[in-house]
Every structure is written in structure tokens, then in C-alpha cells.
Design a protein around this motif. Structure first.
Motif, PDB file in Angstrom:
ATOM      1  N   ASP A 601       0.813  -1.214   0.000  1.00 32.92           N
ATOM      2  CA  ASP A 601       0.000   0.000   0.000  1.00 32.92           C
ATOM      3  C   ASP A 601       0.847   1.264   0.000  1.00 32.92           C
ATOM      4  O   ASP A 601       0.328   2.352   0.269  1.00 32.92           O
ATOM      5  CB  ASP A 601      -0.912   0.031   1.238  1.00 32.92           C
ATOM      6  N   SER A 602       2.132   1.137  -0.272  1.00 36.17           N
ATOM      7  CA  SER A 602       3.037   2.282  -0.150  1.00 36.17           C
ATOM      8  C   SER A 602       3.928   2.390  -1.376  1.00 36.17           C
ATOM      9  O   SER A 602       4.260   1.390  -2.013  1.00 36.17           O
ATOM     10  CB  SER A 602       3.904   2.144   1.107  1.00 36.17           C
ATOM     11  N   GLY A 603       4.332   3.638  -1.668  1.00 34.51           N
ATOM     12  CA  GLY A 603       5.234   3.888  -2.780  1.00 34.51           C
ATOM     13  C   GLY A 603       6.626   4.228  -2.292  1.00 34.51           C
ATOM     14  O   GLY A 603       7.006   3.925  -1.155  1.00 34.51           O
ATOM     15  N   SER A 604       7.386   4.895  -3.139  1.00 31.38           N
ATOM     16  CA  SER A 604       8.795   5.169  -2.857  1.00 31.38           C
ATOM     17  C   SER A 604       8.992   6.596  -2.375  1.00 31.38           C
ATOM     18  O   SER A 604       8.143   7.477  -2.572  1.00 31.38           O
ATOM     19  CB  SER A 604       9.635   4.935  -4.113  1.00 31.38           C
ATOM     20  N   LEU A 605      10.128   6.838  -1.728  1.00 31.09           N
ATOM     21  CA  LEU A 605      10.586   8.161  -1.315  1.00 31.09           C
ATOM     22  C   LEU A 605      11.981   8.365  -1.884  1.00 31.09           C
ATOM     23  O   LEU A 605      12.908   7.644  -1.523  1.00 31.09           O
ATOM     24  CB  LEU A 605      10.599   8.275   0.210  1.00 31.09           C
ATOM     25  N   HIS A 606      12.118   9.317  -2.817  1.00 23.26           N
ATOM     26  CA  HIS A 606      13.395   9.580  -3.487  1.00 23.26           C
ATOM     27  C   HIS A 606      13.967   8.318  -4.125  1.00 23.26           C
ATOM     28  O   HIS A 606      15.179   8.119  -4.160  1.00 23.26           O
ATOM     29  CB  HIS A 606      14.413  10.170  -2.512  1.00 23.26           C
ATOM     30  N   GLY A 607      13.068   7.453  -4.606  1.00 23.47           N
ATOM     31  CA  GLY A 607      13.501   6.240  -5.283  1.00 23.47           C
ATOM     32  C   GLY A 607      13.772   5.070  -4.369  1.00 23.47           C
ATOM     33  O   GLY A 607      14.077   3.977  -4.845  1.00 23.47           O
ATOM     34  N   TRP A 608      13.649   5.253  -3.051  1.00 21.18           N
ATOM     35  CA  TRP A 608      13.862   4.169  -2.077  1.00 21.18           C
ATOM     36  C   TRP A 608      12.515   3.554  -1.722  1.00 21.18           C
ATOM     37  O   TRP A 608      11.559   4.259  -1.421  1.00 21.18           O
ATOM     38  CB  TRP A 608      14.529   4.696  -0.812  1.00 21.18           C
ATOM     39  N   SER A 642      14.682  -1.524  -1.894  1.00 25.41           N
ATOM     40  CA  SER A 642      15.277  -1.290  -3.201  1.00 25.41           C
ATOM     41  C   SER A 642      15.587   0.191  -3.369  1.00 25.41           C
ATOM     42  O   SER A 642      15.015   1.053  -2.684  1.00 25.41           O
ATOM     43  CB  SER A 642      14.355  -1.765  -4.328  1.00 25.41           C
ATOM     44  N   ILE A 643      16.510   0.493  -4.318  1.00 20.76           N
ATOM     45  CA  ILE A 643      16.897   1.860  -4.639  1.00 20.76           C
ATOM     46  C   ILE A 643      16.895   2.003  -6.154  1.00 20.76           C
ATOM     47  O   ILE A 643      17.538   1.214  -6.860  1.00 20.76           O
ATOM     48  CB  ILE A 643      18.318   2.197  -4.130  1.00 20.76           C
ATOM     49  N   HIS A 644      16.187   3.012  -6.619  1.00 22.78           N
ATOM     50  CA  HIS A 644      16.247   3.365  -8.037  1.00 22.78           C
ATOM     51  C   HIS A 644      17.466   4.262  -8.212  1.00 22.78           C
ATOM     52  O   HIS A 644      17.461   5.430  -7.801  1.00 22.78           O
ATOM     53  CB  HIS A 644      14.962   4.071  -8.456  1.00 22.78           C
ATOM     54  N   LEU A 645      18.538   3.739  -8.791  1.00 23.82           N
ATOM     55  CA  LEU A 645      19.826   4.439  -8.781  1.00 23.82           C
ATOM     56  C   LEU A 645      19.765   5.788  -9.493  1.00 23.82           C
ATOM     57  O   LEU A 645      20.486   6.725  -9.116  1.00 23.82           O
ATOM     58  CB  LEU A 645      20.903   3.556  -9.414  1.00 23.82           C
ATOM     59  N   ASP A 646      18.918   5.931 -10.506  1.00 24.24           N
ATOM     60  CA  ASP A 646      18.810   7.212 -11.198  1.00 24.24           C
ATOM     61  C   ASP A 646      18.285   8.315 -10.282  1.00 24.24           C
ATOM     62  O   ASP A 646      18.434   9.507 -10.585  1.00 24.24           O
ATOM     63  CB  ASP A 646      17.895   7.090 -12.413  1.00 24.24           C
ATOM     64  N   SER A 647      17.635   7.934  -9.167  1.00 23.14           N
ATOM     65  CA  SER A 647      17.063   8.930  -8.268  1.00 23.14           C
ATOM     66  C   SER A 647      18.094   9.512  -7.307  1.00 23.14           C
ATOM     67  O   SER A 647      17.808  10.508  -6.632  1.00 23.14           O
ATOM     68  CB  SER A 647      15.919   8.298  -7.452  1.00 23.14           C
ATOM     69  N   TRP A 671      25.790   1.108 -12.129  1.00 23.45           N
ATOM     70  CA  TRP A 671      25.724   2.570 -12.096  1.00 23.45           C
ATOM     71  C   TRP A 671      25.535   3.174 -13.494  1.00 23.45           C
ATOM     72  O   TRP A 671      25.022   4.277 -13.629  1.00 23.45           O
ATOM     73  CB  TRP A 671      26.984   3.139 -11.456  1.00 23.45           C
ATOM     74  N   SER A 672      25.955   2.458 -14.503  1.00 18.97           N
ATOM     75  CA  SER A 672      25.860   3.001 -15.866  1.00 18.97           C
ATOM     76  C   SER A 672      24.596   2.554 -16.589  1.00 18.97           C
ATOM     77  O   SER A 672      24.369   2.940 -17.734  1.00 18.97           O
ATOM     78  CB  SER A 672      27.090   2.562 -16.679  1.00 18.97           C
ATOM     79  N   LEU A 673      23.783   1.732 -15.937  1.00 29.06           N
ATOM     80  CA  LEU A 673      22.549   1.246 -16.552  1.00 29.06           C
ATOM     81  C   LEU A 673      21.394   2.189 -16.242  1.00 29.06           C
ATOM     82  O   LEU A 673      21.073   2.434 -15.080  1.00 29.06           O
ATOM     83  CB  LEU A 673      22.220  -0.165 -16.050  1.00 29.06           C
ATOM     84  N   SER A 674      20.781   2.735 -17.273  1.00 30.82           N
ATOM     85  CA  SER A 674      19.665   3.654 -17.074  1.00 30.82           C
ATOM     86  C   SER A 674      18.471   2.903 -16.488  1.00 30.82           C
ATOM     87  O   SER A 674      18.110   1.813 -16.947  1.00 30.82           O
ATOM     88  CB  SER A 674      19.275   4.302 -18.400  1.00 30.82           C
ATOM     89  N   GLY A 675      17.877   3.494 -15.467  1.00 34.59           N
ATOM     90  CA  GLY A 675      16.682   2.910 -14.872  1.00 34.59           C
ATOM     91  C   GLY A 675      16.949   1.706 -14.000  1.00 34.59           C
ATOM     92  O   GLY A 675      16.007   0.978 -13.656  1.00 34.59           O
ATOM     93  N   PHE A 676      18.202   1.474 -13.599  1.00 36.44           N
ATOM     94  CA  PHE A 676      18.522   0.272 -12.825  1.00 36.44           C
ATOM     95  C   PHE A 676      18.020   0.419 -11.389  1.00 36.44           C
ATOM     96  O   PHE A 676      18.160   1.468 -10.761  1.00 36.44           O
ATOM     97  CB  PHE A 676      20.030   0.034 -12.811  1.00 36.44           C
ATOM     98  N   THR A 677      17.440  -0.653 -10.870  1.00 41.82           N
ATOM     99  CA  THR A 677      16.978  -0.695  -9.485  1.00 41.82           C
ATOM    100  C   THR A 677      17.796  -1.731  -8.721  1.00 41.82           C
ATOM    101  O   THR A 677      17.827  -2.913  -9.103  1.00 41.82           O
ATOM    102  CB  THR A 677      15.490  -1.061  -9.404  1.00 41.82           C
ATOM    103  N   LEU A 678      18.467  -1.277  -7.675  1.00 39.25           N
ATOM    104  CA  LEU A 678      19.253  -2.166  -6.817  1.00 39.25           C
ATOM    105  C   LEU A 678      18.360  -2.654  -5.688  1.00 39.25           C
ATOM    106  O   LEU A 678      17.753  -1.856  -4.967  1.00 39.25           O
ATOM    107  CB  LEU A 678      20.458  -1.424  -6.243  1.00 39.25           C
ATOM    108  N   TYR A 690      20.496  -8.371  -4.941  1.00 35.62           N
ATOM    109  CA  TYR A 690      20.045  -9.395  -5.876  1.00 35.62           C
ATOM    110  C   TYR A 690      19.488  -8.731  -7.116  1.00 35.62           C
ATOM    111  O   TYR A 690      19.269  -7.522  -7.165  1.00 35.62           O
ATOM    112  CB  TYR A 690      19.037 -10.344  -5.238  1.00 35.62           C
ATOM    113  N   SER A 691      19.224  -9.528  -8.129  1.00 32.05           N
ATOM    114  CA  SER A 691      18.825  -9.035  -9.443  1.00 32.05           C
ATOM    115  C   SER A 691      17.414  -8.459  -9.414  1.00 32.05           C
ATOM    116  O   SER A 691      16.531  -8.994  -8.730  1.00 32.05           O
ATOM    117  CB  SER A 691      18.889 -10.179 -10.462  1.00 32.05           C
ATOM    118  N   PRO A 692      17.180  -7.379 -10.188  1.00 32.37           N
ATOM    119  CA  PRO A 692      15.816  -6.847 -10.277  1.00 32.37           C
ATOM    120  C   PRO A 692      14.816  -7.884 -10.766  1.00 32.37           C
ATOM    121  O   PRO A 692      13.640  -7.829 -10.411  1.00 32.37           O
ATOM    122  CB  PRO A 692      15.946  -5.694 -11.274  1.00 32.37           C
TER     123      PRO A 692
END
Length: 885
Positions: A601-608, A642-647, A671-678, A690-692
Motif C-alpha cells: 500500500d506504499s510507494g517510494s521516497l526519493h527512489g527508495w 530497493s533503490i532506483h539508482l537514477d534517483s 551505475w551506468s545502466l539507465s533505470g537500474f533498481t538495486l 540481488y537481481s531486479p
């Protein structure tokens, strides 16, 4: 066949017993007839304990209804001022039992052998529950069927279709008792100030004698406006009611002059059970503009016995586009909520087309009881913007779920629908919004509370918030001081039950708004939502960060609503700044804390994002501190995030990540992948990336109310289509979903459910099983939760849950859709089924976690009659820390 000529009369004389202390929603656990047992003969000379009365006891009194069915009940002998002086307005909440008599008169010359008893149409407004029972107790004991009233008196709500508990005489009048649970709620009736609180409800009764077996219900129709001859939406809905038999909508046809421009297609197979109202969903596809005042088409419906056609004519509101000089307020748009439920909302276009990147729209949330289609109060309250659309959702109904759950889904859904509508027409694209756009949230009263809620649960979707006159949470709005359950419930069980409300408590999630511009507004003399709510929300937000971008405007002397709430210079300046600043990018503080209760029921904050909790049912917090040497993360009750690295800000990209003192080195290529989520998970005390591709669906557990977060219409399964208690329960659930949330429900029997299971053809919508048939047993025997069945009886940890009157409700994973759930509604007998049905979370504030077991003692002790309750662990496992059994 019901013979014509039956008549019914409702006595205007009422017996009244009360008042009894009660907190909001407690009537869903207590018996609606508390403190009496209406299956026994009633002693109208008896007295009953009540803490509100001098001497501590109350007896029966009398009241008389008005000719239109309105009944006003008050207790002038109660010293309300003294109670309020110490307990506040929470002491004014009270429960009453109301009894009257209705009499059925058979037609003359009735053929006794061929006659079928009629059903009743009962409309209870501003009352909680009602039931019809025999006057005589010499008959075989009848377990009352309690029907939910339309407590909010919402429009476009059908009456309850009620079967008689015993057959009436075919030759002489037959009398029945009707009992009503009358509950004075502050949110509904308000604060009487210095006068005596008065419960005002209305009850009307008619004979159900339909002219046709299936009929139109125009109040449930859904249509959109046309702009420049083009439909401003892609959905229509036709309200139908099955007065008798099982009907299926088979096809739709339209005149050739309509077909040449507008294609109408049925979205799904829509089947109606006897006594059910549904909205038939229709997909609109338009190939060219058409200017008509009426849209005409025909539905073909069929039952086992007959086929029929229904001609439909929708009046169409046509707009001649929008310009700076003549731009319409409140264009009605439509879309398919949950993929198949026709839903309308309003929009106000901007004054000018885009002159660069599209600005975010304003998402404006109305207050409780506001019907945005009945008057233009709300649409006129938000000033038009130069480049931003204003989107005004319904939240499903005038009350909805307080902008939580399905109401929140509807709010976000309208924004996405507006993008599709405007982007889908080349002539409108200069006015379009961005896909997945952020929004500026505004709201008043319950909508102000909703603005706090949506912004703090989905902070990355928001550019600013203007909550006006919003309460901080329901338990603070009307405290639970007079709870009856509190005198009996085990504090450990109470904590588990109360955890089902944690996700609604806005103050717990204000850490998520430290980087979001907030302008909180409140009238200094608000007599509906006390001004301290906004003051306290601002205080809590400032305690998380003294530099948080939050401003409080208190308009001295103003009450709950006043014309300048959103039309003053300060609001205009704030809104303009927030809408324009999105193009500049938001400022991220070096340190912030993300708070989550139910990850799904929750979204992200600054990509986290927090994906799962160590102990579901408790709060999870993720504190991020970004420094030059590393990103330091501290967790509390977080299992996976998770972290959206682009954020991440440029200055901290490619620096190490330290989580609870453990250094994590992501793959440098990430770090060089656009839109990558760690993504990171805790495994035996160690944090591991682990892998997205391994990220699963967030578990939709946490509380029974999650059954309402459905990807499509609910499917309600009953053991058989014959008119037994389970089918009655399914029809009552479907009715309540319609009245309170305008949610659709399909009712099927166990045989069909079994076939769908075997064919793997279950829909992605959530499912409710009322009773245990073969399909329910086969699912439970798979062992995916701690519950199982033995000889057709539900069991938990070796204990059979078949004690007389026992009720059990439990969430269960969906057999084929990971993001969907099942809800089992089980009663050991008819009394147990009734208790289980009342616990279905049709409104906010019902304390019901993932599973709950209730016994007969709940009738008089509320939550003190709960025998067990709990929140599921990860992967639906047993959660010892949040379970009591």
C-alpha cells in the motif's frame, strides 16, 4: 410467482432502548441488538446497565416516527453536558436498540397452493443494521439475518431486498418485528454543542412486486460528456437489477448511425443473481466525432427461462471544446477502474495549452458526504489554473474508504485516465499531461485527511500538498474513550487488532513528507474538525526535520468551510510555485526516513522503497544518510528494500552503500545502466544485493480490508445457488459493496468455482468464499497458510473452529495471481456466519487483521469475544510475534 396485491404497513410506534456507550465501528463486533438477545422473548419492563444514566440503568421508552419514515431518538434525561465535560464529544457517541412492527396483508382470493411469499424492499438511512424476525417465539428458533443500512444516507443506493424469516399467512395479516441498530456517530451527525444529541434515521418498507424479472436502474448508469463530438472517456455503465432469477447480459447492439462513429462492446460477461444490482461495463471506441443529444443502444439479457432486451437511452452533455474565454467547469470523464468497473470523475481544463513540458495536474479530494455530481460546490472551490488540469475523483462514493484502499486507487486511476483521454486525441495533445505524472494534492475535511494520506504513502508522486481542515487519524478525531470492548479484551490481542489501523494513521508516516512542500490550512473556529489536528500534524512533521518545507495557515474566526479556503493569495502563490518547480527538480535532503506499514500500500521516497518487513504488522523504517564517503542506511523491521539508482543525487552515485554497518558493493556496471533498481535483502543477518528480475510482487497482506484492493470485480463463491444462508450472505455483501464503494461483485456457486480452478481460468480480481464448498476445501488443503480443513470443518493448529456461533475470517493467497487474495468467511453455524458477515471491512475503522476468530461472547463484549487474531508473516507464513491463538 408472487401474486399481486400484497400490502405492507410499518407501525409508527417504536420501542427504544438506550443509550449505551460505544466507539465508532464497534457495532460491527457487538451484536446489533446489544444488550438484548432478540431470539428470546423480550421483557419491556426490564432495565439494562448503562454508564450514561443516573443510577446506572436504562429501560425501554417510546418514540413515534413521522409519516415519511423519519425517526428521531433522543435521551433528554441523560446529563450529556456532564459526560462531555470530562470525556469530550466522544461521550456523545452511543448505541440504541429500536423495535417496531410491520404487518403483511395478503391479497384476496389467493390460491394457497400456488402462492409464493413476497420479499420486502427496505431502505434504512442513517442506521447501522436492521433485521426482520417473527413476533412469536413459539416457532422454531430463527437466527436473525442482519442487513447493513445506508448509514451515510448516500444517493444512488438501492434498497435492501429482504426475504421473510417465516412464511406469512395466506388468509390473514401477519405481523413481524423489525429491529434497528441505531448508532449516533459524531462523524455522521456532528457535534450538537449545547443541545441534546439526536439520532435521526429513516426507514421505509415496500412490497417487492416487480413488473419484469430484470429492470433498469438509471441511478446506477455511468456516462461521460462529449467534447467537440468526442467522448471524454472510454467507458459506459448500465445499472440493472435482477428481481427474480439468474440473468446474463449476452450482447449489445446500437443503431447504424451510432455504430458508424461509436463502437460499443461489452467488457465482460455480467451475470446477476436474484435480488442483485450490477453495473454492466461497456467499452467505448470512437472513430469520428458525432454530435447527438442521446446515445441509444440495446442490451440482450437471458436466463434459463427467457431472453429479453433492454433499450437504453443516455442523455449526452455536449461541450464545444475549451478556450480561455469559455472553458467548462466540471467535464465528466469516465474510465474502467480495476479494468472493468465503469467510473466517472470530473475535470476542469487549464486556461491555456502547454507552453513547454506539461505541468502536473491538481488532484482535488472532496470531503465526506460530498457528491461531486449533484452540485458544483467542489468543482467551483478549486480555482482554475493557467496550465494545469484539475482532477476531481469520487473516491468510489461520497464517503468511500476515506481516500484509503480502493478510494486511493480510484484517485490515482483518474489521473492516468485523463492522460489516456487527452493523449488519445491529436486535437487535444497540446493540453495533455505527462504519462505517470506527479500531482499537486488538495483536499478539504475528509479530503484534507486524504491529501495527507496519499502524499505520505506515495511521496514520489507528489509535488506539493494543500490539506485543509483534515483530521490526523480517526482515533484522534473521535477517540475510543467509551469502548465497550476495552473492558474485556486481552491487551495483547487488542494490539494485534489495532495493527490493522496502523496503515491509516497519518501521523506515523509524516517522516515521508520532509522534502515535500506542504501548506496546511485550518479555520481557527472549526466546529467539525478541531484545528489542533492540523497544528499537530505540522508539529510532528517539523519534529522529523525542523527545516521541512511546511507552512501552516490558521484563518482566525473561520469555521469548517469558508469561501476563501483555496482562493487567497497565499494558496495561489504556493500552488503556482509547486506546479512550476517540478521542471527544476526537487531538492533532496541529505538525510531522510521512509516509514511503511503495509509495503503493497506504499510507494517510494526519493527512489527508495521498502519491499517487505521482518515482522509484518509492525512499522518498518529506513533512514538514509548520504555522505561523501558512503550512503549510510539504518533499518528498523525492514527485510527487503530497493533503490532506483537514477534517483540518487550525482554527488553520491558510485559511492559505497553501508546498511546497518555492513558495506554493500553493487556491481559497478549497475551505475551506468539507465533505470537500474538495486534490491537488497537481509538473509541470516547479512544484507545481500540481488537481481531486479528476482523482485517479487509485494505481499498484499496486513489486514482484511486488503480484500477491497482488487484488480477487478470481486468474485463471491457460495456452496450452492439455492437460497440458503450463504447465498443470502453473498447477496448482502454484494449489496454493501455497491452502496458503500460502488464495487462490482460476481456471485458464483461452488461447482463453477471448481471448474474455473481446474481450468486455471480464475480472474485476477480478489475472491470471497462464504462457507466451505468443494473448491474452498481444495484450496485450504493445499497448506499455503496455517488454516486447513478436517471433515469439512475449518481448523487452525489442530483446533476445530466449529464451536456454536463461532466465526472466522482469513486472507489466503490467490491460487494463480500473486498480487490478489482470497477471503474466507466461515461460520460454524448460521449465527457464526452472521458474525463473520458483520466483520467484513466495508468501512474504515473495523479492526480486523489478516485473520480473526470470534465467538458468541463478542455479542456483548465486542473484541473481548475475539478468540484469536493475527497478521501473516512473509510468504503467508505463521507470524508468532503478531498472532494470538
Amino acid at each position: 410467482m408472487v401474486a399481486e396485491g400484497w400490502k405492507v404497513s410499518l407501525s409508527r410506534e417504536w420501542d427504544v432502548l438506550g443509550p449505551f456507550p460505544i466507539h465508532a465501528r464497534e457495532q460491527h463486533v457487538l451484536s446489533p441488538s446489544f444488550p438484548i438477545d432478540i431470539s428470546q422473548a423480550i421483557d419491556f419492563n426490564a432495565t439494562h446497565p448503562s454508564a450514561y444514566a443516573d443510577g446506572g440503568f436504562v429501560g425501554w421508552t417510546q418514540a413515534r416516527s413521522q409519516e415519511d419514515g423519519t425517526l428521531i431518538v433522543s435521551y433528554p434525561n441523560i446529563r450529556w453536558e456532564a459526560l462531555r465535560a470530562t470525556e469530550g464529544w466522544a461521550a456523545l457517541q452511543h448505541h440504541s436498540v429500536l423495535r417496531s412492527t410491520l404487518t403483511l396483508y395478503p391479497p384476496t382470493n389467493l390460491d394457497d397452493g400456488l402462492a409464493t411469499p413476497p420479499r420486502l424492499l427496505i431502505n434504512l438511512r442513517q442506521g447501522s443494521f436492521f433485521t426482520v424476525v417473527p413476533v412469536s417465539h413459539s416457532d422454531i428458533a430463527v437466527v436473525p439475518e442482519w442487513h447493513a443500512g445506508n448509514i451515510y444516507a448516500m444517493g444512488r443506493s438501492p434498497p435492501n431486498v429482504v426475504s421473510l424469516p417465516t412464511a406469512p399467512s395466506m388468509t390473514s395479516p401477519t405481523a413481524y418485528n423489525i429491529f434497528v441498530s441505531g448508532d449516533y456517530e459524531i462523524r455522521l451527525f456532528g457535534d450538537p454543542r449545547d443541545s441534546i444529541p439526536k439520532l435521526s434515521l429513516s426507514l421505509t418498507v415496500d412490497i417487492h412486486t416487480p413488473a419484469h424479472a430484470i429492470v433498469r436502474i438509471p441511478s446506477h448508469d455511468i456516462s461521460c460528456d462529449f467534447v467537440d463530438g468526442l467522448a471524454f472517456g472510454d467507458a459506459l455503465g448500465v445499472g440493472l437489477f435482477s428481481s427474480d432469477g439468474w440473468w446474463t447480459v449476452e450482447s449489445i447492439t446500437s443503431p447504424s448511425e451510432v455504430r458508424e462513429a461509436v463502437h460499443l462492446d461489452l467488457v465482460q460477461i455480467t451475470r446477476l443473481a436474484p435480488g442483485q444490482t450490477r453495473i454492466v461495463p461497456i467499452k467505448v471506441t470512437q472513430t469520428r466525432a458525432i454530435k447527438v443529444k442521446t446515445l441509444m443502444f440495446t442490451l440482450t439479457v437471458a436466463s434459463v427461462e427467457a431472453t429479453s432486451t433492454i433499450d437504453v437511452q443516455f442523455p449526452i452533455q455536449n461541450w464545444e471544446g475549451w478556450t480561455a474565454e469559455e472553458s467548462p467547469f466540471g467535464i465528466k470523464a469516465t474510465y474502467l477502474w480495476a479494468h472493468s468497473i465503469p467510473t466517472a470523475f470530473l475535470v476542469t481544463p487549464p486556461l491555456k495549452p502547454n507552453d513547454g513540458p506539461p505541468r502536473p495536474p491538481i488532484l482535488a479530494l472532496h470531503g465526506a458526504g460530498v457528491d461531486i455530481f449533484e452540485n458544483d460546490f467542489w468543482v467551483q472551490a478549486i480555482p482554475r489554473q493557467e496550465h494545469s488540469w484539475i482532477v476531481l475523483p469520487t473516491g468510489r462514493t461520497a464517503w468511500g474508504m476515506d481516500w484509503h484502499g480502493p478510494s486511493a486507487q480510484d484517485a490515482w486511476g483518474t489521473v492516468n485516465a485523463l492522460y489516456r483521454i487527452v493523449d488519445g486525441r491529436p486535437q487535444w495533445r497540446d493540453w495533455r499531461i505527462a504519462p505517470e505524472t506527479k500531482v499537486l494534492l488538495m483536499g478539504h475535511s475528509n479530503g484534507g485527511q486524504g491529501a495527507w494520506y496519499l502524499a505520505s504513502r506515495f511521496p514520489d508522486k507528489v509535488v506539493g500538498v494543500v490539506p485543509a481542515a483534515g483530521y490526523i487519524k480517526s482515533q484522534s478525531y473521535v477517540p475510543w474513550i467509551q469502548s465497550r470492548s476495552a473492558h474485556y479484551v486481552d491487551p495483547a490481542i487488542r494490539a494485534i487488532l489495532d495493527s490493522s489501523l496502523t496503515a491509516d494513521d497519518n501521523d506515523l508516516f509524516l517522516s515521508n513528507l520532509v522534502d515535500t512542500p506542504v501548506l496546511a490550512i485550518h479555520g481557527g473556529d472549526d466546529d467539525n474538525v478541531p484545528v489542533w489536528h492540523s497544528r499537530e500534524a505540522v508539529s510532528v512533521l517539523k519534529s522529523w526535520n525542523p527545516d521541512a518545507n511546511v507552512t501552516f495557515r490558521e484563518d482566525a474566526g473561520e469555521q469548517h468551510w469558508y469561501p476563501s479556503v483555496f482562493t487567497n493569495d497565499q494558496v495561489r502563490s504556493f500552488v503556482s510555485s509547486a506546479l512550476e518547480s517540478v521542471s527544476e527538480g526537487s531538492t533532496i535532503l541529505r538525510s531522510f526516513t521512509l516509514t511503511v506499514s503495509i509495503p503493497s500500500d506504499s510507494g517510494s521516497l526519493h527512489g527508495w522503497s521498502i519491499l517487505s518487513l521482518t515482522v509484518p504488522g509492525r512499522l518498518g523504517r529506513l533512514t538514509v544518510d548520504m555522505r561523501e564517503d558512503a550512503i549510510h542506511v539504518r533499518t528498523k523491521n525492514v527485510r527487503e528494500f530497493s533503490i532506483h539508482l537514477d534517483s540518487l543525487p550525482e554527488s553520491v552515485r558510485k559511492v559505497p552503500l553501508e546498511c546497518d554497518g555492513q558495506r554493500i558493493e553493487p556491481d559497478k556496471r549497475a551505475w551506468s545502466l539507465s533505470g537500474f533498481t538495486l534490491s537488497v535483502v537481509q538473509d541470516r543477518g547479512l544484507w545481500k544485493p540481488y537481481s531486479p528480475g528476482q523482485i517479487g510482487v509485494k505481499s498484499p497482506t496486513g489486514r482484511l480490508a486488503n480484500i477491497l484492493n482488487s484488480a477487478g470485480p470481486l468474485t463471491i463463491v457460495v456452496p450452492t445457488k439455492h437460497p440458503f444462508r450463504e447465498l443470502s450472505g453473498a447477496l448482502r455483501l454484494a449489496h454493501n459493496l455497491n452502496v458503500y464503494l460502488k464495487m462490482d461483485a460476481e456471485i458464483i456457486d461452488d461447482q463453477e468455482a471448481t471448474e474455473r480452478l481446474e481450468q486455471m481460468s480464475l480472474s485476477s480480481g480478489n475472491m470471497v468464499f462464504v462457507g466451505l464448498g468443494e473448491s474452498a476445501n481444495s484450496i485450504l488443503q493445499q497448506g499455503r497458510t496455517a488454516f486447513g480443513t478436517v471433515d469439512g470443518v475449518l481448523e487452525l493448529k489442530g483446533r476445530r473452529l466449529n464451536e456454536p456461533g463461532m466465526a472466522t475470517l482469513l486472507l489466503h493467497p490467490h491460487p494463480s495471481h500473486a498480487g490478489s487474495v482470497l477471503l474466507f468467511v466461515y461460520g460454524a453455524d448460521s449465527g457464526g456466519i452472521e458474525r463473520a458477515l458483520r466483520l467484513f471491512p466495508i468501512r474504515t475503522g473495523i479492526t480486523a487483521p489478516d485473520w480473526i476468530i470470534v465467538g458468541r461472547q463478542a455479542d456483548e463484549r465486542g473484541s473481548g469475544g475475539v478468540d484469536g487474531a493475527g497478521v501473516w508473516g512473509n510468504d503467508w507464513g505463521w507470524n508468532e510475534a503478531m498472532s494470538a491463538f
